[in-house]
Design an enzyme around this catalytic site. Sequence first.
Site, PDB file in Angstrom:
ATOM      1  N   GLU A   1      70.021  70.843  24.214  1.00 17.14           N
ATOM      2  CA  GLU A   1      69.800  72.174  24.125  1.00 17.14           C
ATOM      3  C   GLU A   1      68.041  72.395  24.252  1.00 17.14           C
ATOM      4  OE1 GLU A   1      71.843  74.202  23.202  1.00 17.14           O
ATOM      5  OE2 GLU A   1      73.468  73.203  22.154  1.00 17.14           O
TER       6      GLU A   1
ATOM      7  N   CYS B   1      64.147  79.319  21.147  1.00 13.05           N
ATOM      8  CA  CYS B   1      64.545  79.223  22.533  1.00 13.05           C
ATOM      9  C   CYS B   1      65.414  80.534  23.113  1.00 13.05           C
ATOM     10  CB  CYS B   1      65.552  77.699  22.822  1.00 13.05           C
ATOM     11  SG  CYS B   1      66.704  77.857  21.431  1.00 13.05           S
TER      12      CYS B   1
HETATM   13  P1  NAD Z   1      56.811  69.340  24.107  1.00 12.85           P
HETATM   14  O1  NAD Z   1      57.716  69.410  25.364  1.00 12.85           O
HETATM   15  O2  NAD Z   1      55.951  68.201  24.042  1.00 12.85           O
HETATM   16  O3  NAD Z   1      57.919  68.706  22.944  1.00 12.85           O
HETATM   17  C1  NAD Z   1      59.257  69.278  22.521  1.00 12.85           C
HETATM   18  C2  NAD Z   1      59.652  68.560  21.606  1.00 12.85           C
HETATM   19  O4  NAD Z   1      60.048  67.411  22.216  1.00 12.85           O
HETATM   20  C3  NAD Z   1      58.755  68.226  20.116  1.00 12.85           C
HETATM   21  O5  NAD Z   1      59.595  68.412  18.917  1.00 12.85           O
HETATM   22  C4  NAD Z   1      58.524  66.681  20.671  1.00 12.85           C
HETATM   23  O6  NAD Z   1      58.235  65.821  19.425  1.00 12.85           O
HETATM   24  C5  NAD Z   1      59.697  66.269  21.283  1.00 12.85           C
HETATM   25  N1  NAD Z   1      59.530  64.975  22.106  1.00 12.85           N
HETATM   26  C6  NAD Z   1      58.512  65.128  23.167  1.00 12.85           C
HETATM   27  N2  NAD Z   1      58.624  64.220  23.929  1.00 12.85           N
HETATM   28  C7  NAD Z   1      59.671  63.421  23.538  1.00 12.85           C
HETATM   29  C8  NAD Z   1      60.368  62.163  23.859  1.00 12.85           C
HETATM   30  N3  NAD Z   1      59.733  61.345  24.871  1.00 12.85           N
HETATM   31  N4  NAD Z   1      61.336  61.779  23.203  1.00 12.85           N
HETATM   32  C9  NAD Z   1      61.707  62.516  22.088  1.00 12.85           C
HETATM   33  N5  NAD Z   1      61.288  63.567  21.862  1.00 12.85           N
HETATM   34  C10 NAD Z   1      60.127  64.324  22.542  1.00 12.85           C
HETATM   35  O7  NAD Z   1      56.515  70.586  23.743  1.00 12.85           O
HETATM   36  P2  NAD Z   1      56.007  71.225  22.310  1.00 12.85           P
HETATM   37  O8  NAD Z   1      54.512  71.697  22.583  1.00 12.85           O
HETATM   38  O9  NAD Z   1      56.356  70.480  21.047  1.00 12.85           O
HETATM   39  O10 NAD Z   1      56.830  72.474  22.468  1.00 12.85           O
HETATM   40  C11 NAD Z   1      56.648  73.369  23.380  1.00 12.85           C
HETATM   41  C12 NAD Z   1      57.578  73.645  24.183  1.00 12.85           C
HETATM   42  O11 NAD Z   1      58.852  72.918  23.964  1.00 12.85           O
HETATM   43  C13 NAD Z   1      58.248  75.117  24.453  1.00 12.85           C
HETATM   44  O12 NAD Z   1      57.508  75.522  25.710  1.00 12.85           O
HETATM   45  C14 NAD Z   1      59.499  75.265  24.505  1.00 12.85           C
HETATM   46  O13 NAD Z   1      60.117  75.356  25.593  1.00 12.85           O
HETATM   47  C15 NAD Z   1      60.185  73.680  23.810  1.00 12.85           C
HETATM   48  N6  NAD Z   1      60.735  73.904  22.609  1.00 12.85           N
HETATM   49  C16 NAD Z   1      62.079  74.130  22.751  1.00 12.85           C
HETATM   50  C17 NAD Z   1      62.909  74.409  21.747  1.00 12.85           C
HETATM   51  C18 NAD Z   1      64.278  74.771  21.747  1.00 12.85           C
HETATM   52  O14 NAD Z   1      64.613  75.254  20.449  1.00 12.85           O
HETATM   53  N7  NAD Z   1      64.975  74.574  22.686  1.00 12.85           N
HETATM   54  C19 NAD Z   1      62.293  73.983  20.459  1.00 12.85           C
HETATM   55  C20 NAD Z   1      60.986  73.428  20.398  1.00 12.85           C
HETATM   56  C21 NAD Z   1      60.189  73.368  21.580  1.00 12.85           C
END
Ligand code: NAD
Length: 484
Positions: free
Chosen positions: A255, A289
């Site tokens: 997702e 999202c």
């Molecule tokens: P990010 O890409 O650093 O992290 C997104 C999420 O993924 C976080 O919860 C983080 O803990 C997890 N994550 C990161 N690297 C991982 C890995 N290697 N293995 C497992 N989990 C991992 O970004 P961020 O600054 O936390 O959030 C911003 C971006 O994330 C936004 O631009 C948005 O696109 C996306 N986001 C999307 C949703 C959604 O509901 N689809 C939710 C939260 C964040």
Amino acid sequence: MVELSMTNDNYPELKLLIGNEWLSRSSGEVVINPANEEVIGTVPHATSADLDAAIAAAQQGFQVWKRTAPIKRAQIMQRAVDLIRARSETIAVAMTLEQGKPLAQSRLEVQRACEIIEWDATEGRRIYGRVIPSEPGMRQTVLREPVGVVAAFSPWNFPLSSPSRKVAGALAAGCAIILKASEETPACAVMLAQAFVDAGLPPGVLNLVFGKPAEISEHLISQPSVRLMTFTGSVAVGKRLAALAGTHMKPAIMELGGHAPVIVCDDADPTTAALACVVSKSRNSGQVCVAPTRFLVHDSIYDRFAQVFAERAAAVKLGSGLDPSIEMGPLANRRRLEAIHSLVTDAVDKGARCLSGGDRVGDRGFFYPLTTVAEIPDGARAMTEEPFGPLALLVRVGDIDEAVERANALPFGLSAYAFTASARNADRLAEGIECGNLAINHFTASTAETPFGGVKDSGYGREGGTEGLQCYTIAKLISHKIVA
Ligand code: NAD
């Protein structure tokens, strides 16, 4: 009953759950209240040995849970829901403290999580197989079996409902799960897990860990006994995890992000549409999202739409989520604050007109107002990068074909919205827009009983509905030649 202690009246002590044991672990990581930047908790990090213990516990839990009658599973899940409802105010306050959203939205999220778990629990009793007609003496039966141990990764924007979806889907299908919830919003996941433990879930069926996300995902996904991974988060991380899952031949539910278009047709009422759009855009400070992002408005009603949208956006009251009079809380973390401001600055530098907001509010807490930009050039970063924050992009379009072409122009394909009174327009949009969810004349992208998920870079697999539960099962064919 296993009790968790609260560090103060409103925020629980954070621990790992492995088997039925709550474990304290130290780490340098703290939880920050985004409304005032104060430290409210410390996050326990799982060691590599903890992860191995969680896998062993989940394997044992799975052996028990898959043999538990679906009605018994449903009863335990329902008991967990009853406990979450009884604790809803404590959970909602903790959610607002760690994530920032208005308390009213936290309360709704608790309700929504309960609805999800409740629906999955009862639907788990209806995961039917099939008997396929065949020649005499042959019996071909398809069983829907639980896939096994699930590794789940949930984000910080919906600290309770997102983990609930993963836990409920897995448990209803008869799987065991290891949940790595967000380190930035860990309390809700702890309280969710506590409700299941208190409800009598057998040890090891649900395990909760925190730590360095990349280390945990590498560790869990590579283990042979982990049979499915589910992730909600950014496209970039999703692609890395999908590649990792592919290397280990693991199915995955992804997702990921979106950049939702809202097509406002010439027959829509621009005032009604604009007011509904502002409410939806400001929800969770735009950190959703499925948040509406590109407002593709027909030329004939564009000016009125832009005027109403900008005026209402400018009036959205910003403040601490615990203040009942506010409409929008802070952004969840400093990264989002910096990311949004950089997208706004880039758009304005490239010629966009800022109609509301445009700069940080105050210097304590991560407050950013609902920002409306018009006449934004296609080359501005916000037109292709997911803002994931309170930034609305207004775009004038000539007709519905141009709107559909623009809606489909990005690699995202999660949610889309439209406003029209015409069945012909609705049909054209339903057929033409590349997305997983299209909502017409409203903004509810998904409910407990409907499938939710994306196409293209927004991911694959579904959460919610019968389609969501199927993802946690495998089809096994038993082809039986009956001997005389
Ligand atoms: P990010 O890409 O650093 O992290 C997104 C999420 O993924 C976080 O919860 C983080 O803990 C997890 N994550 C990161 N690297 C991982 C890995 N290697 N293995 C497992 N989990 C991992 O970004 P961020 O600054 O936390 O959030 C911003 C971006 O994330 C936004 O631009 C948005 O696109 C996306 N986001 C999307 C949703 C959604 O509901 N689809 C939710 C939260 C964040």
